[in-house]
Design an enzyme around this catalytic site. Structure first.
Site, PDB file in Angstrom:
ATOM      1  N   CYS A  37       0.854  -1.354   0.019  1.00  0.00           N
ATOM      2  CA  CYS A  37       0.070  -0.002  -0.014  1.00  0.00           C
ATOM      3  C   CYS A  37       0.933   1.338  -0.028  1.00  0.00           C
ATOM      4  CB  CYS A  37      -1.088   0.064   1.457  1.00  0.00           C
ATOM      5  SG  CYS A  37      -0.015   0.012   2.639  1.00  0.00           S
ATOM      6  N   LYS A  81       1.574   3.417   3.193  1.00  0.00           N
ATOM      7  CA  LYS A  81       0.694   4.295   3.994  1.00  0.00           C
ATOM      8  C   LYS A  81       0.047   3.390   4.978  1.00  0.00           C
ATOM      9  CE  LYS A  81      -3.259   7.043   2.834  1.00  0.00           C
ATOM     10  NZ  LYS A  81      -4.391   7.561   1.696  1.00  0.00           N
ATOM     11  N   ASP A 139     -13.465  14.793   3.643  1.00  0.00           N
ATOM     12  CA  ASP A 139     -13.690  14.862   2.428  1.00  0.00           C
ATOM     13  C   ASP A 139     -12.304  14.751   1.920  1.00  0.00           C
ATOM     14  OD1 ASP A 139     -14.905  15.291  -0.139  1.00  0.00           O
ATOM     15  OD2 ASP A 139     -16.704  16.083   0.700  1.00  0.00           O
ATOM     16  N   ASP A 140     -12.126  15.243   0.493  1.00  0.00           N
ATOM     17  CA  ASP A 140     -10.758  15.058  -0.085  1.00  0.00           C
ATOM     18  C   ASP A 140     -10.184  16.115   0.544  1.00  0.00           C
ATOM     19  OD1 ASP A 140     -11.365  13.129  -1.818  1.00  0.00           O
ATOM     20  OD2 ASP A 140     -12.420  14.100  -3.287  1.00  0.00           O
ATOM     21  N   ASP A 176       5.370  29.959  14.661  1.00  0.00           N
ATOM     22  CA  ASP A 176       5.406  30.815  13.525  1.00  0.00           C
ATOM     23  C   ASP A 176       4.334  31.709  13.456  1.00  0.00           C
ATOM     24  OD1 ASP A 176       7.897  30.018  12.443  1.00  0.00           O
ATOM     25  OD2 ASP A 176       6.908  28.142  11.524  1.00  0.00           O
ATOM     26  N   GLY A 185      -4.589  15.290   7.056  1.00  0.00           N
ATOM     27  CA  GLY A 185      -3.325  14.839   7.191  1.00  0.00           C
ATOM     28  C   GLY A 185      -3.007  13.628   6.389  1.00  0.00           C
ATOM     29  N   HIS A 186      -1.899  12.989   6.643  1.00  0.00           N
ATOM     30  CA  HIS A 186      -1.155  11.881   5.974  1.00  0.00           C
ATOM     31  C   HIS A 186      -0.230  11.351   6.799  1.00  0.00           C
ATOM     32  CE1 HIS A 186       0.049   9.523   2.314  1.00  0.00           C
ATOM     33  NE2 HIS A 186       1.203   9.654   2.825  1.00  0.00           N
ATOM     34  N   THR A 187      -0.523   9.904   6.950  1.00  0.00           N
ATOM     35  CA  THR A 187       0.383   8.949   7.879  1.00  0.00           C
ATOM     36  C   THR A 187       1.024   7.906   6.874  1.00  0.00           C
ATOM     37  OG1 THR A 187      -1.136   9.531   9.496  1.00  0.00           O
ATOM     38  CG2 THR A 187       0.222   7.994   9.929  1.00  0.00           C
ATOM     39  N   ASP A 240      10.293  34.175  15.981  1.00  0.00           N
ATOM     40  CA  ASP A 240      10.293  33.017  16.823  1.00  0.00           C
ATOM     41  C   ASP A 240      11.741  32.625  16.708  1.00  0.00           C
ATOM     42  OD1 ASP A 240       9.724  31.591  14.579  1.00  0.00           O
ATOM     43  OD2 ASP A 240       8.827  29.893  15.789  1.00  0.00           O
TER      44      ASP A 240
END
Ligand SMILES: Cc1cc2nc3c(=O)[nH]c(=O)nc-3n(C[C@H](O)[C@H](O)[C@H](O)COP(=O)(O)OP(=O)(O)OC[C@H]3O[C@@H](n4cnc5c(N)ncnc54)[C@H](O)[C@@H]3O)c2cc1C
Length: 751
Positions: free
Chosen positions: A408, A411, A440-441, A481, A531-533, A619
């Site tokens: 996969c 992912k 959603d997307d 930031d 997010g993306h993992t 910062d």
């Protein structure tokens, strides 16, 4: 896939047994086993030397084992928190201030504390000798009271076992040397008709004589049944007036254990087999004071806890491998060396014979120091040098992981993610039109009228071993930031890479990370919207943040004006401290304080700074104070900064680690700002290299009118930024003049 985790061993409490377990795992790691230590105190007091600390013979560091470097040596994660319960079914440790810590094998070594519960007023009016942190603070108060009071202070010590007797003699020694102040009156209360009931007659006689000689009163058959603000009441209804009450009675069990469902004895101590495994729950072990070995009951003493270290480590290893456990039989006789406060001691080993004198103390001192050196002088071992032994990761585990990765695109599976997301409590905002509640997307965010969108992205490699803390630090770092722009955070996307692993471990890791991120976002009134993992070689957390600000309230790096004051909201030193930590050369309490500082939220800062007329802000992160200041100076035109080296806020330990030449890998790059600033690095002043030390989740650097500075600092501190400090000022700069001038004790040098 070298570091695949198959099983979790959790050690609760860093007591005398677990420090030995950790050292042994450090010498001989078990691949595939992750060790996590949950410890209420980072510094473990070594009981044998405690009275010597009170007497003034030893420093704090002499008598404490630092869990920070020890855990680093053992390859263990250190979580600074108290265990407060167990979920035996789901095999999780509940902690006071963080999400549960899952385990496959658990070991408990949380010690005991003097039993106070049955005595009215004791909890309110007496100080127990444990936890030791509370006792040390109370001892310092007692010393201060003796020094500041003209009248003689009266000290009651409740308990006449070895601990109570050693302690009263140590206190007497410390305070009678204190010339110019009256020595307090000490009274020891013994429930029995003797002192030291577990010791031979000859030892008792020696101590009876000694106490009498020192003028320390012993009340015998005097069980304390009530403790009032100014007196203790004994069972015969006698009232004994006192100013301070110290509680050193028999050991009591920590109350939370009885509620876990683990088998306990009638006093509440965990019952264990000879293997030190719980009599009720396989895979759960206990050692030291907290355990009651059914077949070999012993008094509660550090010598037994220490001796259990090697057999416990061996059985934890066997349990992790699924092998049979081996029994252990504790010693029946042991050498007892009780100090008399004045660098003298009495020794016995069962039987009636005893010895006494200064040589006995020096003998004890040698034994104790040798024991402590095992933890302060850890052997240098690199991973490659460690002997490879049969680990827990077998070929089928690796195949299963490899299949998942190939299948996969690395992912993390959606079922894992869905389960993790279901455990989170995510802050809700009306201006998030499409977020995680109705995924959603892409996420859809509203922008309030008159506002502009502020965006930033940050990603960090794992700085601390605890994924929950790492996630919280990364989130604070990214939020910095947004705050530096004078904006309010709105939403975040998380980009997370977790190391390849088996599903249950990945899920547990993600749970810790996601709860850390959402917790900090929630405190900042922002929300996670997506997010993306994925899985990869190492843990990495990135956050893309969106915030809002009114166009005319945006803060920029430009805008510093001559005559303004420079404020820094957090102390410096993160880079050097963590560089030292990587090499097991930072004290655990330094790292702990650095983590606390990194986790300090700056959400109050933009409002406070705006109220006090801030005109420029940034910062302080990877380029260090000097690098970020240079960016501000360049953007602000013909101005220079004067920095007061004396007032720079610095994290504990950072000047020592810088002086030892321990720098972050970013430090050499940061030095490239030197020519533009006009700074040399002198040999002997660690404060100047500190200016180039990279920070993670560092403070805000702001330029405010001088007239506003003190009110601004007061409000920043009230808002939680307790280290906010004026570090210098902005001055006009003529062409050719250096951009940075350093002031030291009122002298300015154009470096
Ligand atoms: C004054 C004094 C002198 C003594 N001198 C001697 C001596 O010379 N020789 C001797 O053999 N014995 C001595 N003792 C007894 C000795 O202190 C104990 O027997 C010994 O400390 C027990 O060791 P332990 O490993 O079980 O627990 P501890 O040494 O008490 O360690 C337990 C650790 O667990 C941690 N902890 C506690 N609760 C939690 C929690 N809920 N979650 C996470 N962590 C937790 C604490 O931070 C602590 O560091 C003395 C006691 C006293 C009071």
């Amino acid at each position: 896939m070298n570091n695949v985790i198959v099983r979790d061993l959790v050690l609760v409490g860093g007591g005398h047994t677990h420090v030995i377990v950790l050292r042994r795992f450090g010498m001989n790691p078990l691949p595939g086993l992750r060790i996590t230590v949950v410890a209420r105190d980072i510094d473990t007091p070594y009981s044998g030397m405690l009275p010597g600390f009170v007497a003034g013979h030893y420093s704090f560091d002499d008598v404490h084992i630092d869990l920070g470097p020890l855990c680093r040596f053992a390859g263990a994660r250190l979580i600074h928190d108290s265990a407060v319960g167990l979920d035996l079914e789901r095999r999780r440790v509940h902690c006071a201030n963080r999400p549960d810590v899952p385990f496959d094998v658990l070991s408990i070594n949380t010690g005991s504390a003097p039993a106070m519960a049955g005595t009215p007023g004791a909890a309110e009016n007496a100080t127990p000798v444990k936890p030791i942190g509370g006792f040390v603070a109370r001892w310092e108060q007692l010393v201060a009271a003796v020094r500041s009071s003209a009248s003689v202070q009266r000290v009651a010590v409740v308990g006449a076992g070895a601990g109570g007797i050693e302690l009263v003699l140590a206190m007497h020694h410390a305070l009678s040397r204190d010339s110019g102040h009256p020595t307090p009156e000490f009274t020891v209360f013994s429930g029995a008709d003797v002192i030291l009931p577990a010791h031979p007659e000859s030892v008792r006689r020696r101590f009876d004589k000694l106490l009498e000689k020192r003028g320390i009163v012993v009340e015998r058959n005097a069980r304390v049944v009530d403790v009032q603000a100014d007196a203790v009441i004994t069972a015969d209804a006698e009232r004994h007036e006192t100013d301070h009450v110290l509680w050193v009675t028999n050991a009591g069990a920590p109350p939370w254990l009885a509620e876990t469902g683990l088998a306990v004895d009638e006093r509440g101590f965990l019952t264990v087999h000879d293997s030190l495994e719980s009599t009720s729950h396989p895979g759960i072990f206990a050692a030291g004071d907290v355990a009651h070995v059914l077949n070999h009951p012993r008094e509660k003493a550090g010598v037994f806890a220490v001796r259990q270290g090697p057999p416990l480590e061996a059985n934890l290893r066997r349990a992790a491998r699924g092998e049979g456990l081996r029994p252990f039989r504790p010693q029946t006789k042991f050498l007892s060396l009780i100090s008399t406060g004045n660098r003298s001691a009495v020794g016995s080993r069962g039987g009636s014979f005893s010895v006494a004198g200064r040589w006995v103390w020096y003998w004890k001192d040698r034994i104790d120091r040798k024991f402590m050196r095992r933890f302060s002088e850890l052997p240098e071992m690199t991973h490659d040098e460690r002997p490879p032994r049969g680990g827990l990761v077998d070929a089928s585990t690796l195949d299963a992981i490899a299949m998942t990765c190939a299948g996969c695109g690395a992912k993390v599976g959606s079922t894992v993610l869905t389960r993790v997301l279901a455990t989170l409590s995510i802050h809700r905002r009306d201006d998030v039109l499409v977020g995680l509640e109705s995924p959603d997307d892409a996420a859809v965010l509203d922008v309030p009228d008159g506002h502009v969108v502020v965006q930033t992205v940050d990603a960090l490699r794992s700085l601390v071993d605890d994924p929950y803390d790492f996630a919280r630090i990364t989130t604070e770092h990214a939020l910095g930031d947004i705050y530096a722009m004078g904006a309010a955070p709105q939403a975040a996307l998380a980009i997370i890479t977790v190391p390849f692993g088996i599903e249950s471990k990945t899920e547990a890791l993600l749970e810790q990370i996601m709860s850390g991120i959402t917790e900090v976002l929630g405190e900042a009134r922002a929300t996670l919207v997506g997010g993306h993992t994925s899985e990869g070689a190492e843990l990495m957390i990135g956050l893309s943040l969106t915030g809002h600000a009114r166009r005319d309230e945006l803060l920029r790096k430009s805008g510093m004006q001559p005559g303004q004051t420079l404020i820094l909201t957090k102390p410096l030193g993160v880079g050097t401290l963590f560089a030292a930590d990587m090499r097991a050369r930072a004290k655990g309490r330094w790292i702990d304080a650095a983590i606390t500082s990194m986790l300090r939220s700056q959400r109050a800062a933009p409002g406070v700074l705006a109220e006090h007329g801030v005109t420029a802000c940034t910062d302080v992160t990877g380029f260090g104070l000097a690098g970020h200041l240079l960016e501000m100076l360049r953007a602000s035109g013909d101005v220079a900064a004067q920095i007061d080296l004396d007032t720079l806020p610095v994290l504990d330990g950072a000047l020592s680690t810088i002086s030892a030449g321990l720098h972050s890998s970013l430090y050499p790059d940061n030095l490239s700002a030197r020519p533009a600033l006009g700074i040399e690095i002198p040999e002997n002043d660690p404060r100047i290299p500190l200016l180039f030390d990279p920070q993670t989740a560092g403070g805000l650097l702001a330029s405010v009118p001088e007239s506003e500075a003190s009110a601004c600092i007061a409000e920043l501190r009230a808002g939680g930024l307790v280290d906010a400090t004026v570090i210098g000022c902005v001055v006009a700069r003529a062409p050719g003049e250096p951009r940075l001038q350093l002031r030291d004790g009122g002298t300015t040098s154009a470096s």
